[in-house]
Design a protein around this motif. Structure first.
Motif, PDB file in Angstrom:
ATOM      1  N   ALA A  81      -0.119  12.213   0.006  1.00  0.00           N
ATOM      2  CA  ALA A  81      -0.070  13.487  -0.700  1.00  0.00           C
ATOM      3  C   ALA A  81      -1.308  14.288  -0.354  1.00  0.00           C
ATOM      4  CB  ALA A  81      -0.015  13.262  -2.210  1.00  0.00           C
ATOM      5  N   CYS A  82      -1.170  15.612  -0.363  1.00  0.00           N
ATOM      6  CA  CYS A  82      -2.335  16.482  -0.203  1.00  0.00           C
ATOM      7  C   CYS A  82      -2.939  16.684  -1.580  1.00  0.00           C
ATOM      8  CB  CYS A  82      -1.925  17.819   0.400  1.00  0.00           C
ATOM      9  SG  CYS A  82      -3.301  19.006   0.411  1.00  0.00           S
ATOM     10  N   PRO A  83      -4.157  16.188  -1.808  1.00  0.00           N
ATOM     11  CA  PRO A  83      -4.727  16.272  -3.151  1.00  0.00           C
ATOM     12  C   PRO A  83      -5.054  17.703  -3.574  1.00  0.00           C
ATOM     13  CG  PRO A  83      -6.331  15.363  -1.605  1.00  0.00           C
ATOM     14  CD  PRO A  83      -5.040  15.496  -0.860  1.00  0.00           C
ATOM     15  N   THR A  84      -5.084  18.630  -2.628  1.00  0.00           N
ATOM     16  CA  THR A  84      -5.330  20.029  -2.961  1.00  0.00           C
ATOM     17  C   THR A  84      -4.029  20.735  -3.342  1.00  0.00           C
ATOM     18  OG1 THR A  84      -7.207  20.093  -1.476  1.00  0.00           O
ATOM     19  CG2 THR A  84      -6.261  22.202  -2.110  1.00  0.00           C
ATOM     20  N   CYS A  85      -2.992  20.480  -2.541  1.00  0.00           N
ATOM     21  CA  CYS A  85      -1.740  21.207  -2.744  1.00  0.00           C
ATOM     22  C   CYS A  85      -0.745  20.424  -3.599  1.00  0.00           C
ATOM     23  CB  CYS A  85      -1.097  21.535  -1.397  1.00  0.00           C
ATOM     24  SG  CYS A  85      -2.191  22.468  -0.304  1.00  0.00           S
ATOM     25  N   GLY A  86      -0.945  19.114  -3.731  1.00  0.00           N
ATOM     26  CA  GLY A  86      -0.034  18.313  -4.528  1.00  0.00           C
ATOM     27  C   GLY A  86       1.340  18.159  -3.916  1.00  0.00           C
ATOM     28  N   MET A 128       5.479  11.706  -7.078  1.00  0.00           N
ATOM     29  CA  MET A 128       5.547  13.097  -6.623  1.00  0.00           C
ATOM     30  C   MET A 128       6.919  13.758  -6.804  1.00  0.00           C
ATOM     31  SD  MET A 128       3.375  14.191  -3.293  1.00  0.00           S
ATOM     32  CE  MET A 128       3.636  12.592  -2.575  1.00  0.00           C
ATOM     33  N   ASP A 143      -3.505  12.951  -6.916  1.00  0.00           N
ATOM     34  CA  ASP A 143      -3.251  13.590  -5.623  1.00  0.00           C
ATOM     35  C   ASP A 143      -1.909  14.316  -5.633  1.00  0.00           C
ATOM     36  OD1 ASP A 143      -5.596  12.554  -4.659  1.00  0.00           O
ATOM     37  OD2 ASP A 143      -4.669  11.189  -3.214  1.00  0.00           O
ATOM     38  N   GLY A 144      -0.964  13.765  -6.389  1.00  0.00           N
ATOM     39  CA  GLY A 144       0.376  14.354  -6.405  1.00  0.00           C
ATOM     40  C   GLY A 144       0.465  15.621  -7.233  1.00  0.00           C
ATOM     41  N   VAL A 145      -0.554  15.895  -8.025  1.00  0.00           N
ATOM     42  CA  VAL A 145      -0.549  17.088  -8.870  1.00  0.00           C
ATOM     43  C   VAL A 145      -1.103  18.290  -8.102  1.00  0.00           C
ATOM     44  CG1 VAL A 145      -1.514  18.108 -10.973  1.00  0.00           C
ATOM     45  CG2 VAL A 145      -0.757  15.725 -10.970  1.00  0.00           C
ATOM     46  N   GLY A 146      -2.102  18.025  -7.257  1.00  0.00           N
ATOM     47  CA  GLY A 146      -2.788  19.127  -6.596  1.00  0.00           C
ATOM     48  C   GLY A 146      -3.866  19.641  -7.524  1.00  0.00           C
ATOM     49  N   ALA A 147      -4.948  18.867  -7.640  1.00  0.00           N
ATOM     50  CA  ALA A 147      -5.938  19.123  -8.685  1.00  0.00           C
ATOM     51  C   ALA A 147      -7.097  19.975  -8.182  1.00  0.00           C
ATOM     52  CB  ALA A 147      -6.442  17.790  -9.242  1.00  0.00           C
ATOM     53  N   TRP A 148      -6.829  20.867  -7.249  1.00  0.00           N
ATOM     54  CA  TRP A 148      -7.879  21.737  -6.721  1.00  0.00           C
ATOM     55  C   TRP A 148      -7.379  23.160  -6.621  1.00  0.00           C
ATOM     56  CZ3 TRP A 148     -12.918  21.066  -6.036  1.00  0.00           C
ATOM     57  CH2 TRP A 148     -13.624  22.089  -5.353  1.00  0.00           C
ATOM     58  N   PRO A 172       0.792  -1.233   0.000  1.00  0.00           N
ATOM     59  CA  PRO A 172       0.000   0.000   0.000  1.00  0.00           C
ATOM     60  C   PRO A 172       0.824   1.283   0.000  1.00  0.00           C
ATOM     61  CG  PRO A 172       0.027  -0.972   2.185  1.00  0.00           C
ATOM     62  CD  PRO A 172       0.819  -1.895   1.307  1.00  0.00           C
ATOM     63  N   GLY A 173       2.146   1.185   0.145  1.00  0.00           N
ATOM     64  CA  GLY A 173       2.952   2.398   0.189  1.00  0.00           C
ATOM     65  C   GLY A 173       3.180   2.864   1.614  1.00  0.00           C
ATOM     66  N   VAL A 226       1.555   7.305  -6.099  1.00  0.00           N
ATOM     67  CA  VAL A 226       1.674   8.764  -5.960  1.00  0.00           C
ATOM     68  C   VAL A 226       2.961   9.125  -5.224  1.00  0.00           C
ATOM     69  CG1 VAL A 226       0.273   8.962  -3.858  1.00  0.00           C
ATOM     70  CG2 VAL A 226       0.437  10.887  -5.412  1.00  0.00           C
ATOM     71  N   GLU A 227       3.354   8.268  -4.287  1.00  0.00           N
ATOM     72  CA  GLU A 227       4.614   8.533  -3.574  1.00  0.00           C
ATOM     73  C   GLU A 227       5.816   8.364  -4.501  1.00  0.00           C
ATOM     74  OE1 GLU A 227       2.917   7.200   0.841  1.00  0.00           O
ATOM     75  OE2 GLU A 227       3.978   5.744  -0.390  1.00  0.00           O
ATOM     76  N   LEU A 264      -5.759   8.249  -8.182  1.00  0.00           N
ATOM     77  CA  LEU A 264      -5.016   8.439  -6.937  1.00  0.00           C
ATOM     78  C   LEU A 264      -3.719   9.198  -7.215  1.00  0.00           C
ATOM     79  CD1 LEU A 264      -5.521   4.893  -5.388  1.00  0.00           C
ATOM     80  CD2 LEU A 264      -6.678   6.998  -4.755  1.00  0.00           C
ATOM     81  N   HIS A 293       7.466  17.373  -8.752  1.00  0.00           N
ATOM     82  CA  HIS A 293       8.044  18.551  -8.097  1.00  0.00           C
ATOM     83  C   HIS A 293       9.328  18.986  -8.791  1.00  0.00           C
ATOM     84  CE1 HIS A 293       5.765  17.217  -4.220  1.00  0.00           C
ATOM     85  NE2 HIS A 293       4.969  17.693  -5.147  1.00  0.00           N
ATOM     86  N   SER A 353       3.680   4.017  -2.659  1.00  0.00           N
ATOM     87  CA  SER A 353       2.503   3.910  -3.526  1.00  0.00           C
ATOM     88  C   SER A 353       2.840   4.607  -4.838  1.00  0.00           C
ATOM     89  CB  SER A 353       1.302   4.573  -2.859  1.00  0.00           C
ATOM     90  OG  SER A 353       1.535   5.963  -2.726  1.00  0.00           O
TER      91      SER A 353
END
Lengths: 313, 356
Positions: free
Chosen positions: A211-216, B36, B76-81, A177-178, B32-33, B73, B40, B30
């Motif tokens: 990861a923060c899905p808002t801030c990336g 990321m 999440d690493g992009v910051g899509a908000w 799962p990481g 995303v880990e 998932l 960056h 994972s």
């Protein structure tokens, strides 16, 4: 860093596929030990046959019987057969141009060893004992010493044509799962729920995904949340799921654990389903040996004010 | 499509590239880990933030790690908000780059973030790739990726285009060149080994591993502001062949040749070529299709024989070619990506730096 969690994961599914008219005729033919090709607009015979001309994309449907004998156009010796492959003992993968065809069919060749295989060698279909209308009705090819076998003279009209195939598929994985989710699962084993805080927006995510899905950006600061929380929204489940040992109706809810900025979801128990409401305060109920809460139940505290959870719906 | 057309579309360039170190396993991370750090990295190279990116596109396959919707998932690493303009292809990231390039040509966006990742370690990639085959006639036989490549290799040997010794030399050259690539997984002297599926030996096959890559594209003057020497995409095209292996001439790659023509690859010689050839035998096919002689440096990075994170290895070819232009060690490069069995689909890009 705690140990990396791993678990076997099997993804297994039967694909049910319907057949076009040409595919249906071909696979029905295999069931009857007849190989059918299809003629393209420029007169070539394709085996295996397709519904559309691979060059012009025109619809094609003129069926042509070809011989169950043919010539190897290329081959590859497989010393270690894998699950699902046509033969369990070492064999050659072959592309075979059947007598009467202009293109080649992929299958296995049963041969004693690589020295017995060469491009240009003659081979013959070995039919499977039980046939259902599938490419595996050809068990494999076998070496063959002779000219083109005579076609059976059968046309396209086999009764009881197959109209679909069911193809089982199975893939085996070792799932990890990481880092963030491993930490979350390790904490659950101690009956604690941990989230992670974004260093930028300061939100606490539960379960954390790293990861923060808002801030990336990466989250790392671990924050213990709960164990109590607030029902932010819910639904009433009226249809019993297969293999689920819970009586319907029951309530499935979004629960914002105290200190978390993201609601997780779980079943609500210990209260009649029609008394669950937004703002209800709940706590986890653990069962012996479980690795996560079985369900959440009311704490008896006064309901939370809407203002306190309206961002967490 | 090529620089010869006028009035031409706007110029688009790769302005940043990053990749992970490619490793046999990244079980501690994972998707995303894993991803990321490269996201960056390219943002830092350009000074851009997610909010500055006009379009985001990714390439990956959930089948590799057996994880449904892993690409959502990974977002999440992009910051899509607040919500971003975003797309995904279930293909190598090179095709995500193609989609982003077209988006920039439409002038809907001036910058694009393209990324891809491949986590091969959780499953058996040889078997996973059988699931992309014709489900009626081929997939039920479970012909694995090495077996299909071996059929192509034998066809090349029968045609007199190569032999086992020449194939071994391709693997050896790739791993020797990879010693200069800090991200490569398999480098230096590697035993050629036994036949995996004859005629292919261990050394003819790519290493199995995990990795990720990201690039940033920018249009026109924006590219010049973000990068000292942008790698301009002079042409890019992708083509596919019939999916039935028995219909194709496995010794040739007409789709690669056509894509290269359309991308303008034959207009002038290139300095280097980064070819996505996971098997040594496929380099033989591609060199012939692309008319590359010994004057062209092929796969100075080591190519996919040195690191093959599936779904990222094609994007990495484009990134490696661009990075050489960024560094000023190359003026005109060809990059190629492939998808499907035996080079079924092929993408060719031609990249150039501004004259020095």
């Amino acid at each position: 860093m705690p140990e990396v969690l791993k678990a076997p994961l099997v993804v297994e599914f039967p694909f049910t596929r319907s057949l076009g008219p040409v595919q249906s005729a071909f696979l029905t033919g295999l069931r009857e030990r007849v190989v059918l090709g299809v003629r393209t607009t420029d007169g070539r015979v394709l085996v295996p046959p397709v519904e559309y001309d691979p060059v012009t994309a025109e619809e094609i449907d003129e069926l042509v019987e070809v011989a169950p004998t043919g010539t190897v156009t290329t081959w590859a010796w497989n010393p270690a057969p894998r699950r699902g492959q046509p033969l369990a003992t070492p064999f050659a993968w072959v592309l075979v141009r059947l007598d009467g065809a202009d293109t080649a069919l992929l299958h296995a060749l049963d041969a004693p060893g690589p020295d017995a295989v060469r491009t240009g060698m003659r081979v013959r279909v070995r039919w499977a004992a039980e046939r259902s209308g599938a490419i595996t009705d050809i068990a494999c090819f076998a070496p063959y010493d002779g000219g083109p076998d005579r076609p059976t003279g059968h046309g396209r009209a086999f009764p009881d044509a197959v109209t679909g195939i069911v193809v089982p598929a199975r893939l085996d994985y070792t799932y990890s799962p990481g880092r963030a989710q491993s930490d979350y699962i390790h904490a659950l084993a101690e009956r604690r729920t941990v989230g992670e805080r974004c260093p930028s927006c300061r939100k606490v995510y539960v379960p954390p995904r790293g990861a923060c899905p808002t801030c990336g950006i990466a989250t790392a600061e671990q924050v213990e949340v709960g164990p109590r929380g607030t029902v932010t929204t819910f639904c009433i489940v009226n249809i019993k799921a297969k293999n689920l040992d819970v009586e319907v109706p029951y309530v499935y809810a979004h629960i914002a654990l105290d200190g978390a900025d993201l609601a997780l979801h779980a079943r609500i128990g210990g209260v009649p389903y029609d008394q669950v409401r937004m703002g209800l305060r709940v706590e986890p109920v653990w069962t012996e040996g479980a690795r996560y809460p079985d369900h959440y139940r009311p704490t008896g505290e006064p309901d939370a004010a809407y203002e306190t959870y309206k961002e967490l719906l | 499509m090529t620089s010869a057309e006028a009035p031409g579309p706007r110029d688009v360039a790769l302005v940043a590239f990053a990749q992970t170190d490619h490793r046999r396993s990244t079980a501690e991370s994972s998707e995303v880990e894993l991803l990321m750090p490269v996201l960056h990295d390219v943002l830092a190279q350009t000074g851009l933030r997610t909010a500055d990116i006009g379009f985001t596109c990714s390439g990956s396959s959930d089948y590799l790690a057996g994880r449904a919707f892993s690409f959502t998932l990974a977002l999440d690493g992009v910051g899509a908000w607040p919500p971003i303009s975003e797309s995904h292809v279930e293909m190598d990231g090179a095709w995500a780059l193609y989609e982003a390039w077209t988006k920039l040509l439409t002038e809907d966006a001036d910058t694009a973030l393209v990324y891809s990742y491949g986590k091969c370690s959780p499953g058996s990639v040889r078997d996973v790739l059988t699931r992309q085959l014709d489900p009626y006639y081929v997939a039920p036989l479970w012909p694995d990726a090495v077996a299909l490549a071996a059929l192509q290799a034998q066809a090349l040997i029968d045609a007199g285009h190569t032999d086992e010794r020449a194939l071994a030399a391709i693997g050896a050259r790739s791993r020797a060149d990879a010693t200069a690539n800090p991200h490569a997984q398999l480098k230096g002297r590697v035993p050629q080994g036994e036949h995996v599926v004859r005629p292919l030996r261990t050394g003819d096959c790519p290493p199995v591993g995990d990795g990720a890559a990201a690039v940033i594209l920018a249009a026109g003057e924006r590219a010049r502001r973000l990068c000292a020497r942008p790698a301009w995409i002079r042409g890019i095209d992708h083509r596919t062949e019939a999916h039935s292996l028995g219909v194709r001439d496995l010794t040739d790659s007409p789709s690669t040749r056509l894509a290269a023509e359309r991308a303008g690859a034959f207009e002038r010689p290139v300095d280097i070529a980064e070819l996505h050839a996971p098997f040594s035998s496929q380099e033989v096919v591609l060199r012939r299709a692309l008319r590359l002689d010994d004057s062209v440096c092929v796969n100075p990075s080591g190519g996919a024989l040195a690191a093959n994170p599936v779904m990222a290895a094609g994007l990495i070819r484009i990134g490696e070619a661009a990075a050489r232009i960024h560094r000023g060690t190359c003026d005109r490069a060809l990059a190629h990506a492939t998808s499907g069995p035996c080079l079924q689909q092929n993408l060719v890009a031609v990249l150039e730096g501004d004259p020095r």
